[in-house]
Design a protein around this motif. Structure first.
Motif: not given
Lengths: 368, 352, 462
Positions: A83-94
């Motif tokens: 829930a917290d990290t899926w965005k990081l998995f998708m686009v990284g540090r963008y």
């Protein structure tokens, strides 16, 4: 033998009941000898054990919600982690505020892909031109463009699935033409030097592991350019990937070229076409159609291979995973992350390979 | 098929011959002219509008990713101060220990703030320049509290997790050799992997710089189950590094670091720097903050470079306390990293 | 190739119209461009290196490594007695040369006869090895320490690469064979399970699997104090798997020699049995006498001269188990993931190989009264082998190349050691080039072997 008799009997007596069909099928395919019955039972037991374990790990003993603290107590899967990290998995540090851009690219690609369901569109050469244009536009959306006043995003911030996809799609896009040229060079009969150069390149690259090529790209490539030239890290890796996959691409294309009967070339020559015309209008269109299925498997291999860029410090899916679990609150969630990454890769690669085998069947059907 | 093998062999032989020929033909003196005309790194950074700073990225407290995907930490704050002093944006690049020097040499980063130990061979042989020390460190060992190791001499026969490409890896070998003890190294690419393996029980001992250990320990599941042994087996002065030979750029890096230390001496903080710049009567502060003198211009920066640098993260003490000090999970003592006037080693040259 | 036209080129245009001449003009232009490009790269590299004041050349290989390696195999180093070895090698080469001349005069090649190939192998490798063995201390094993050179460290890495690739190839073949056959099983469930496995493993990157296996293996294993013990023979904990290692005693050589002699005898017995069957159809007993001979000879030597090998068991000393054969978690994780991954690909090769054998063959075998297992072993697999061998070899090569991923989990293989050397010595180009040459040498020798095999297969087909 018994089961066949049962089937015959069933066929004779009109429509047999559902359970008897099922039973007959099971007898034929699962319990046709005592050894097979034993194996079936063992396999069923194994499936049961695995299923119990998976359900227990992913559902029963899992931690839910958004609170990282709940994961420390739970034995199973940590859902808050995703829930917290899926965005990081998708686009990284963008950058956070610019995340609409990758979304835009996804929409763009979907928009270009949808017309492709119509055969007429798919067969037009312009459709491919549109794809290429979409690729260029997508790159500008993600990277930004000075001349359009779209703010630049440093490639160092690219990451996650986005980077994985960029590396592999651009990798295949650029290595394909290089591969075609290399394959033509390797098949060339009148130019022994060119043939030797192509063979040497292909065999050299295919003889070494990708990781050494990536080490070369990240450590040596910057030395090849004039002093002061600033080689981007992602670009360096991308060049390495292209150089690597071009050699494999060349071998795939060569397979297609070899399958074209010599008569085709002779006929083309007889009509008065020169070498390039023969290749461009007669040989390559046929050869490339044959190699679409192996091309797709090369693409899958390439997609999987891009995971190695994590070793040279890029933030693709695996690379960003290492960063995420360095964050104290998600410590010890390594296994969850690997499963998640594995799942992402699997969904992509499996659906592509299914599509490829469908294509292959269609070609075979067309040929017979 | 057979001829393919011959062709590849010919390629290799050709490459070897070319290598031999080129390595024996000697150097050409032609390069010096271009060097004079080539722009220095400082000009490049200004025209690029961005400073590229290399950090560790997986070391909690010094440089690690927070939940919103930003890089934060002690080293990152020095990068920020440097970028602010020049007046450009900042791009942080996380580097492994293995790739950091090549990244610097190939121009992928302009400066390294990456827990890099100043050693003679690196300074003299690798084509690097060190510009002072932002953290005085030493190599330490972390072990399980309930284990058999109570001090460093108990470690004979232990399995040790270590990050590859570091001075730590070499010190470790030296230490065990000089004490006649045996050990089994397990070498990892990246401190985070070494820590994960230590936590999974792969090793009895985890070793790196003591500051790093504190960071690693804070990131373990149960930090209180682990202790850091009191023995420190080496000197590890960690500091900013640039590529050898660009003195102008080196000066900027060195003096941004110095000015943060002097700021602490003079009591200039994040909040009062503007006010001090206007009102301070101390001549050194006036020179430093650009009220008098031409130091900004001499460095190739603006007059108020220090006034811009300090607010980004505060003076040395503020940066320390916010990222790795007593109030943080790392709970590091100032120790050697106290000002010289308070018994530490921080001794910035005067701004005069 | 068409012969070049003989008409005189009267002008440049005529020259351009001549396809052969034009091809050469193209080639020279391309060669010049490539040469120019290479020259520019070299010049740039040299300028860059000079600017950075870094050292170049291969002298670093002799420098002290001063870093530790966790996983060490003894590195064999030649010492003294070199002249015997050289004589043996040269003599061997000369004999092989004579042999090939003799075969050529008979209108054949060495590759056509398996027996001659064996003779060649013995001449090229066996005789020099025997010379080494009997000329005393010509081979010394270096047990790597930090005081050794970078070169020795690299050798350790190379041996580790060989170790994991060799064992991996064997295991992956076995598992792949099993999976491939079960995918064609008449048992629906088994076939589906096998297919599921293959589809899962093939579509996930090896590196992800490797990390997963490594972390999963480590997390689940106990500390050394609470090791899992299997009758004190195998000991498993999170430091590795410990097995007893055989320590050769005084008469170990004799024991090994007697076994080798028996095996040779069995080989000739098998030939005799086969010939007899071919000639008369009579089946002489083969399996039982062979086993009996092996047991009898080795047992006799054992009884007379005493035990040839003493087993050394690992024991807990201090923190870790010492002695015995140790397989580290890194090695084990590497081996497991390489095996699981490659087996999925091998299974597909096996499947298509078996499917390539025409159904008539199988039916013919069944009508001859062969059982299912026999059909597979005697009829289907040997024929499938011919289709399978080339892609199998490329899978073995892939496995070897993939073992370079060990660098990601700290397995001390050749790329990992090279990486450490790059970092500690500050030189990048030479170690990377050396690593590439090592892998290339390996690939090329395998592909030469393949050429030989293909040539042989072609001959059999005729």
């Amino acid at each position: 033998m018994k089961s066949e008799a049962a089937v015959e009997h069933g066929a004779g007596a009109g429509k047999p009941p559902m359970w008897s069909i099922a039973l007959g099928w099971m007898r034929r395919n699962l319990f046709n000898s005592w050894l097979n019955s034993l194996i079936t039972l063992a396999a069923l037991w194994m499936i049961y054990e695995v299923a119990v374990f998976l359900v227990g790990w992913a559902l029963v003993n899992a931690a839910y919600g958004f609170d990282p603290e709940s994961c420390r107590a739970a034995e199973g899967l940590c859902w808050p982690f995703f829930a917290d990290t899926w965005k990081l998995f998708m686009v990284g540090r963008y950058p956070f505020e610019l995340r609409y851009r990758p979304l835009l690219v996804v929409l763009l690609i979907a928009g270009v892909a949808v017309p492709g369901i119509f055969r007429a569109v798919r067969q037009s050469i312009w459709y491919y031109a549109v794809w290429v244009a979409a690729g260029v536009v997508a790159l500008f959306i993600i990277r930004g463009a000075d001349f359009l006043n779209i703010s630049l995003v440093n490639t160092g911030l690219w990451g996650g699935l986005m980077l994985t996809m960029i590396l592999s799609v651009a990798g295949i896009g650029f290595s394909f033409p290089i591969g075609v040229v290399l394959a033509l060079g390797r098949r060339s009969q009148s130019m022994p030097i060119v043939r030797a150069l192509c063979v040497g390149y292909i065999e050299l690259i295919r003889g070494v592991p990708l990781i050494t090529i990536l080490f070369m790209a990240s450590n040596m490539l910057p030395l090849f350019f004039p002093p002061g030239f600033d080689l981007d890290k992602v670009l360096a890796a991308q060049i390495g990937i292209i150089l690597f996959s071009a050699a494999y691409m060349a071998e795939v294309v060569r397979g297609g070229l070899q399958a074209i009967p010599r008569g085709q070339i002779e006929a083309a020559e007889a009509v008065g076409l020169n070498y390039w015309q023969t290749m461009a209008f007669i040989v390559l269109p046929q050869a490339l159609r044959i190699v679409i299925p192996p091309l797709v498997s090369t693409f899958i291999a390439l997609l999987k291979d891009t995971s190695l860029v994590a070793i040279i410090g890029l933030y693709d899916l695996l690379g960003i995973h290492a960063q995420i679990i360095a964050n104290p609150i998600w410590l010890g969630q390594g296994v969850e992350g690997y499963v998640f990454i594995g799942l992402i890769y699997w969904i992509i690669c499996f659906s592509i390979s299914r599509y490829a085998s469908k294509l292959e069947k269609r070609f075979q059907a067309a040929q017979h | 098929m057979k001829s393919n093998v011959m062709i590849v062999v010919a390629f290799i032989v050709g490459a070897v011959l070319a290598y031999l020929v080129l390595s024996f033909t000697g150097s050409e003196p032609a390069t010096t002219q271009e060097e004079a005309t080539a722009p220095g790194l400082l000009e490049t950074i200004v025209s690029r509008g961005e400073l590229k700073c290399g950090v560790s990225g997986t070391l909690p407290g010094f440089a690690s990713l927070n939940s919103s995907g930003e890089m934060v930490g002690f080293d990152v704050d020095f990068c920020k101060a440097t970028a602010a002093a020049i007046g450009v944006g900042l791009s942080i690049e996380a580097l492994t220990a293995k790739e950091r020097f090549t990244a610097l040499q190939s121009g992928r980063v302009d400066v390294l703030y990456r827990n890099t130990t100043w050693t003679m061979s690196r300074d003299v042989k690798l084509g690097l320049d060190f510009h002072g020390v932002n953290y005085y460190d030493g190599q330490g060992f972390m072990v399980r509290k309930d284990g058999k190791i109570k001090n460093a001499k108990d470690m004979d026969g232990a399995t040790v997790c270590v990050d590859t490409g570091t001075t730590t890896e070499l010190n470790l070998a030296d230490y065990f050799r000089s004490n006649g003890m045996k050990y089994k190294p397990v070498v990892f690419e990246g401190a985070d992997k070494a820590r994960a393996a230590y936590e999974a029980g792969r090793c009895d001992v985890h070793t790196t710089d003591a500051s790093g250990l504190a960071g690693q320990r804070s990131a373990l599941k149960n930090p209180n189950d682990h202790i850091i042994l009191p023995e420190i087996i080496s000197k590890e002065p960690l500091g900013p590094v640039t590529v050898h030979g660009d003195n102008k750029w080196g000066d900027v890096v060195r003096w941004v670091l110095n000015v943060l230390v002097v700021a602490e001496e003079k009591g200039i903080t994040q909040s009062n720097v503007e006010q001090m710049a206007g009102s301070s009567k101390d001549p050194e502060v006036q020179r430093m903050l650009g009220k008098t003198g031409t130091f900004g211009a001499d460095l190739g920066l603006s007059k108020d470079w220090a006034v811009k640098a300090i607010p980004s993260g505060g003076n040395y003490g503020e940066i320390f306390e916010r990222n790795i000090g007593k109030s943080t999970p790392l709970k590091l003592d100032r120790g050697l990293n106290q000002l010289w006037s308070k018994g530490g080693l921080l001794y910035a040259p005067p701004i005069r | 190739m068409t012969p070049p036209r003989r008409d005189q080129p009267q002008s440049l245009i005529a020259l351009w119209r001549n396809p052969v001449a034009r091809a050469w003009i193209y080639q020279i232009a391309i060669l010049l461009a490539v040469g120019l490009g290479a020259h520019t790269l070299f010049q740039n590299t040299r300028r860059n290196l000079e600017e950075k004041d870094t050292v170049s050349g291969f002298a670093y290989l002799a420098n002290e490594a001063s870093f530790g390696i966790g996983e060490i195999l003894p590195v064999p180093v030649l010492e003294g007695g070199l002249i015997h070895l050289l004589i043996a090698i040269v003599a061997g080469l000369f004999l092989v040369f004579l042999l090939s001349r003799w075969q050529k005069r008979r209108g054949s090649t060495i590759g056509a006869d398996t027996r001659l190939v064996i003779v060649v192998f013995i001449l090229l490798f066996g005789v020099p090895l025997a010379v080494l063995f009997y000329s005393g201390d010509t081979i010394r094993a270096i047990h790597y320490t930090e005081a050794n050179s970078y070169g020795v460290a690299l050798m350790v890495g190379l041996l580790n690469t060989f170790k994991v690739s060799l064992i991996g190839c064997v295991l992956a073949t076995l598992l792949g064979l099993f999976l491939g056959i079960s995918r064609l099983s008449s048992n629906w469930l088994v076939a589906k399970l096998s297919e599921t496995y293959i589809e899962i493993v093939r579509n996930i990157p090896l590196l992800v699997q490797l990390f997963f296996v490594y972390i999963a293996v480590l997390r689940t294993l106990p500390q050394p104090e609470n090791s899992l013990r299997f009758f004190d023979v195998a000991i498993l904990n999170n430091r590795g798997l410990y097995l007893p290692s055989p320590i050769p005693q005084d008469f170990a050589n004799l024991f090994m020699l007697s076994i080798a002699a028996t095996l040779t005898g069995i080989y000739f017995w098998r030939r005799h049995v086969k010939q007899r069957q071919d000639r008369t159809g009579e089946q002489l007993p083969f399996f039982l006498p062979s086993v009996a001979a092996l047991v009898a000879v080795s047992g006799l030597v054992w009884l007379i001269f005493g035990t040839p090998f003493q087993l050394e068991y690992a024991e807990l000393r201090g923190f870790n188990f010492v002695g015995g054969l140790e397989l580290s978690p890194e090695f084990t994780a590497m081996l497991i993931s390489l095996t699981l991954y490659t087996a999925a690909f091998i299974a597909e090769i096996v499947r298509s190989g078996i499917q390539a054998v025409s159904k008539g063959q199988r039916e013919a075998a069944q009508s001859l009264g062969l059982r299912g297992g026999q059909t597979l072993r005697l009829i289907v697999l040997p024929q499938a082998m011919r289709v399978m061998i080339p892609p199998l070899t490329s899978q073995f090569l892939n496995l070897t190349k993939n073992s370079s991923l060990g660098t990601a989990i700290g397995f001390a293989e050749v790329v990992n050691i090279s990486g450490t050397i790059i970092n500690q010595s500050g030189q990048a180009i030479e170690p990377i080039a050396l690593t590439m040459v090592i892998y290339l040498t390996f690939s090329l020798s395998i592909s030469m072997l393949m050429n030989w095999y293909n040539a042989k297969m072609r001959l059999v087909e005729r």
